[in-house]
Structure formats: C-alpha cells, structure tokens
Scaffold this motif. Structure first.
Motif, mmCIF file in Angstrom:
data_model
loop_
_atom_site.group_PDB
_atom_site.id
_atom_site.type_symbol
_atom_site.label_atom_id
_atom_site.label_comp_id
_atom_site.label_asym_id
_atom_site.label_seq_id
_atom_site.Cartn_x
_atom_site.Cartn_y
_atom_site.Cartn_z
ATOM 1 N N UNK A 187 0.872 -1.172 0.000
ATOM 2 C CA UNK A 187 0.000 0.000 0.000
ATOM 3 C C UNK A 187 0.911 1.224 0.000
ATOM 4 N N UNK A 188 1.305 1.647 -1.197
ATOM 5 C CA UNK A 188 2.278 2.728 -1.312
ATOM 6 C C UNK A 188 1.608 4.100 -1.275
ATOM 7 N N UNK A 189 0.658 4.229 -0.374
ATOM 8 C CA UNK A 189 -0.085 5.466 -0.187
ATOM 9 C C UNK A 189 0.032 5.861 1.280
ATOM 10 N N UNK A 190 0.362 7.129 1.517
ATOM 11 C CA UNK A 190 0.405 7.618 2.894
ATOM 12 C C UNK A 190 -1.029 7.696 3.404
ATOM 13 N N UNK A 191 -1.401 6.768 4.286
ATOM 14 C CA UNK A 191 -2.799 6.656 4.697
ATOM 15 C C UNK A 191 -2.939 6.870 6.208
ATOM 16 N N UNK A 192 -2.812 8.134 6.671
ATOM 17 C CA UNK A 192 -3.066 8.404 8.083
ATOM 18 C C UNK A 192 -4.561 8.370 8.371
ATOM 19 N N UNK A 193 -4.917 7.889 9.542
ATOM 20 C CA UNK A 193 -6.319 7.782 9.943
ATOM 21 C C UNK A 193 -6.493 8.544 11.246
ATOM 22 N N UNK A 194 -7.554 9.314 11.352
ATOM 23 C CA UNK A 194 -7.838 10.052 12.581
ATOM 24 C C UNK A 194 -9.118 9.529 13.200
ATOM 25 N N UNK A 195 -9.073 9.280 14.504
ATOM 26 C CA UNK A 195 -10.267 8.829 15.208
ATOM 27 C C UNK A 195 -10.707 9.904 16.199
ATOM 28 N N UNK A 196 -11.996 9.894 16.512
ATOM 29 C CA UNK A 196 -12.566 10.883 17.416
ATOM 30 C C UNK A 196 -12.360 10.456 18.868
ATOM 31 N N UNK A 197 -12.545 11.381 19.749
ATOM 32 C CA UNK A 197 -12.450 11.077 21.175
ATOM 33 C C UNK A 197 -13.507 10.038 21.556
ATOM 34 N N UNK A 198 -13.093 8.993 22.233
ATOM 35 C CA UNK A 198 -14.009 7.951 22.678
ATOM 36 C C UNK A 198 -14.338 6.904 21.638
ATOM 37 N N UNK A 199 -13.815 7.031 20.434
ATOM 38 C CA UNK A 199 -14.129 6.072 19.369
ATOM 39 C C UNK A 199 -13.480 4.720 19.656
ATOM 40 N N UNK A 200 -14.278 3.656 19.613
ATOM 41 C CA UNK A 200 -13.791 2.321 19.936
ATOM 42 C C UNK A 200 -13.424 1.508 18.700
ATOM 43 N N UNK A 201 -14.057 1.809 17.565
ATOM 44 C CA UNK A 201 -13.856 1.017 16.344
ATOM 45 C C UNK A 201 -13.743 1.970 15.161
ATOM 46 N N UNK A 202 -12.879 1.637 14.225
ATOM 47 C CA UNK A 202 -12.839 2.377 12.971
ATOM 48 C C UNK A 202 -12.744 1.400 11.813
ATOM 49 N N UNK A 203 -13.433 1.718 10.726
ATOM 50 C CA UNK A 203 -13.397 0.900 9.514
ATOM 51 C C UNK A 203 -12.722 1.710 8.409
ATOM 52 N N UNK A 204 -11.760 1.106 7.762
ATOM 53 C CA UNK A 204 -10.960 1.792 6.744
ATOM 54 C C UNK A 204 -11.164 1.102 5.409
ATOM 55 N N UNK A 205 -11.660 1.837 4.449
ATOM 56 C CA UNK A 205 -11.932 1.308 3.112
ATOM 57 C C UNK A 205 -10.674 1.446 2.252
ATOM 58 N N UNK A 206 -10.112 0.317 1.822
ATOM 59 C CA UNK A 206 -8.928 0.359 0.954
ATOM 60 C C UNK A 206 -9.226 -0.285 -0.407
ATOM 61 N N UNK A 207 -10.503 -0.413 -0.724
ATOM 62 C CA UNK A 207 -10.901 -1.107 -1.959
ATOM 63 C C UNK A 207 -10.435 -0.369 -3.211
ATOM 64 N N UNK A 208 -10.315 0.956 -3.127
ATOM 65 C CA UNK A 208 -9.925 1.735 -4.307
ATOM 66 C C UNK A 208 -8.480 1.507 -4.743
ATOM 67 N N UNK A 209 -7.683 0.887 -3.878
ATOM 68 C CA UNK A 209 -6.263 0.695 -4.215
ATOM 69 C C UNK A 209 -6.001 -0.623 -4.944
ATOM 70 N N UNK A 210 -7.054 -1.411 -5.145
ATOM 71 C CA UNK A 210 -6.963 -2.612 -5.976
ATOM 72 C C UNK A 210 -5.850 -3.560 -5.518
ATOM 73 N N UNK A 211 -5.746 -3.769 -4.205
ATOM 74 C CA UNK A 211 -4.705 -4.630 -3.656
ATOM 75 C C UNK A 211 -5.172 -6.085 -3.638
ATOM 76 N N UNK A 212 -4.365 -6.960 -4.189
ATOM 77 C CA UNK A 212 -4.688 -8.391 -4.201
ATOM 78 C C UNK A 212 -3.811 -9.103 -3.183
ATOM 79 N N UNK A 213 -4.419 -10.008 -2.423
ATOM 80 C CA UNK A 213 -3.667 -10.718 -1.402
ATOM 81 C C UNK A 213 -2.599 -11.601 -2.040
ATOM 82 N N UNK A 214 -1.340 -11.498 -1.604
ATOM 83 C CA UNK A 214 -0.282 -12.357 -2.128
ATOM 84 C C UNK A 214 -0.539 -13.829 -1.789
#
Length: 295
Positions: A187-214
């Motif tokens: 994933x050769x993209x700088x992908x920083x993620x910010x979460x809110x105060x008190x947030x317990x779970x975050x979901x990150x969509x990486x489908x646009x990068x077309x990464x296939x599992x080796x």
C-alpha cells in the motif's frame, strides 16, 4: 564523606544532562517535508515521529547523541545515522521512486469474507517503544472466493485515558518466506487515519487501491505516531519515552483459525516476534484487527 557525596552529585548532574533533540526530515528531490517518519534509537525503546512539517522534537539525555538512529518512512529508503548527526540538522531522505501500477477497474461479483472478526471483549495493548504492530492473515481455503483487500476494522482500548482524538497510519506488507517477517509495503499510499475522542472502532476502506492478497498471505500493520497530537499524559516512570501516545490498539480472544500466533512488533528499528507469543496464557489472543476480502 561529604566530598564523596558532592562528587557523586556532580557526576550525576553531568551524566544526566537533558537536551532538546530536534531536527527536520525533507525529501532530497522535492524539498517537501517527510511526514510521520519513524525515528528510532537502536538498542533502545526511545523514539519519535516527524510531524506534518517534517520536524521532530523530544527531550532526552545527552548520552543518546552517541546512539545510532534508524529513520524509516513509507516510500523512502531506510537511513541509519548517529543521533549527533541529526541533532539540530536537516536530514534529506531519498525516495524509493515507486511506480504505481495503473489501476483497472472491473466489474466484480459481490462476494466477501471476513478474517479475524472480533467477537469478544477487547483489552488494550500498550507495548513500550512499539512503532508498528502487524497481524498476519494467511491466504487459506476461506479466501478461495475472494482475493481483493476491501476493508479493515480496528478496535481500540476501552480505557478512557487512552480514548482521545488521535492519529495513526495503516501499512500493508508482504511476508518474507525465509524469516516470516513483514517485508515490502504494497500500500504505497500515505494513509493516516484520525479517530474521534471515545471512538472504539474504525473501519478503513482500501478497496480503491486494488490490492490483491499475495499467495503467502499479508500483514496488516497498525503504525503508531509519536507526535504531540497523540500525547495523553506524562510517563513519570519512564527511562525511555516521556509521554504516553494514543491510540492504544485492542487485543481480543480468537478461535484457533483466526488467532495467527505469529504477529510481530516493529521496535528498536526492526521487526521482531511479539514477546506475548511466548506466554502460554496469551496464545488465544491477537490484535483486534479484521480484514474483509472481496472478489
């Protein structure tokens, strides 16, 4: 006797002199700041991250200037220098000149599978000096229908002290067949993620990068950023880092198929097997990270 105590006092003061270790990291070609780079003191858990301006600053004992420092960042060549050569200076990092493959979007039949789904309570994992934590996902029979990395879900500690607004970064690595360690970023993209105060779970969509599992599976890595934005308290007992940094990633109990005992930490400038793997009582636990694959 008084002279001896005086000597010891003066010696202690001399050898414990604190300095502000600061500097800047920039791209050697573009002169742009290098953001969120890891600066790790070898043979030590002490370290810091560069901020949005490429600068870094931390208080440390002057003796650390004689230590070697490992500087690493996504899409840049790893650099090893003495801390004294980085102190109050600008370090120019060479990019890897990665050419991204052209992404071709194709119609997919909507099938998906979730690996590492969190079904139990989550506890915090606070490992001193940890810069990254990587969880391995094998390409086994469960993913025969699906091979594209779709989404990641990360759970965090429930303790209120940790749950402040914070930033972290996601990395995706191949597996080295010889060592079993994370090897190359895919994933050769700088992908920083910010979460809110008190947030317990975050979901990150990486489908646009077309990464296939080796074929030999993939590591999903949580990268902690040692920046002022993430500080949530002073570590008064510390001999290494003076602050605690959020967020604190969660740790959940898994069945054997999702446990993946071989997860790794990036600390002291290198990847190594997590010491928790050696504790029998901890074998049923793993980082609370799930991966959804689609076809």
């Amino acid at each position: 006797m008084k002279n001896i105590f005086f000597f010891l006092f003066i010696s202690t003061q001399l050898f414990s002199q604190k300095i502000e270790f600061k500097g800047k990291l920039v791209d050697s070609k573009t002169q742009d700041p290098v953001v969120y780079a890891n600066i790790s003191f070898l043979n030590s858990n002490k370290g810091i991250s560069s901020n949005e301006e490429g600068t870094f600053s931390m208080n440390l004992n002057e003796k650390y200037l004689e230590f070697k420092v490992h500087v690493s960042c996504l899409n840049y060549k790893d650099t090893l220098v003495f801390a004294k050569d980085l102190y109050k200076k600008t370090l120019f990092l060479k990019s890897l000149n990665i050419v991204l493959d052209e992404i071709t979007l194709t119609k997919r039949i909507e099938k998906s599978v979730v690996l590492g789904e969190v079904k139990s309570s989550v506890e915090g994992v606070h490992t001193s000096g940890m810069r990254m934590l990587a969880k391995y996902f094998p390409r086994d029979i469960r993913v025969s229908c699906c091979s594209y990395l779709e989404t990641l879900e990360i759970h965090f500690s429930k303790r209120s002290a940790h749950r402040k607004k914070a930033k972290f970064r996601i990395r995706v690595f191949t597996k080295d067949n010889e060592t079993g360690l994370p090897k190359e970023d895919i994933l050769n993209i700088n992908l920083p993620v910010e979460i809110k105060e008190g947030q317990k779970i975050t979901t990150i969509d990486i489908s646009n990068y077309n990464l296939e599992m080796p074929e030999n599976g993939v590591f999903i890595a949580f990268e902690k950023l040692f920046i002022p934005f993430n500080e949530y308290g002073e570590n008064n007992k510390a001999t290494e880092n003076e602050f605690y940094y959020a967020p604190i990633i969660g740790y959940a109990k898994y069945s054997k198929k999702d446990r993946n005992d071989n997860f790794y930490l990036y600390t002291k400038g290198k990847w190594q097997l997590s010491p928790l793997n050696r504790i029998k009582e901890m074998k049923k636990y793993a980082p609370a990270i799930s991966l959804t694959l689609s076809n």
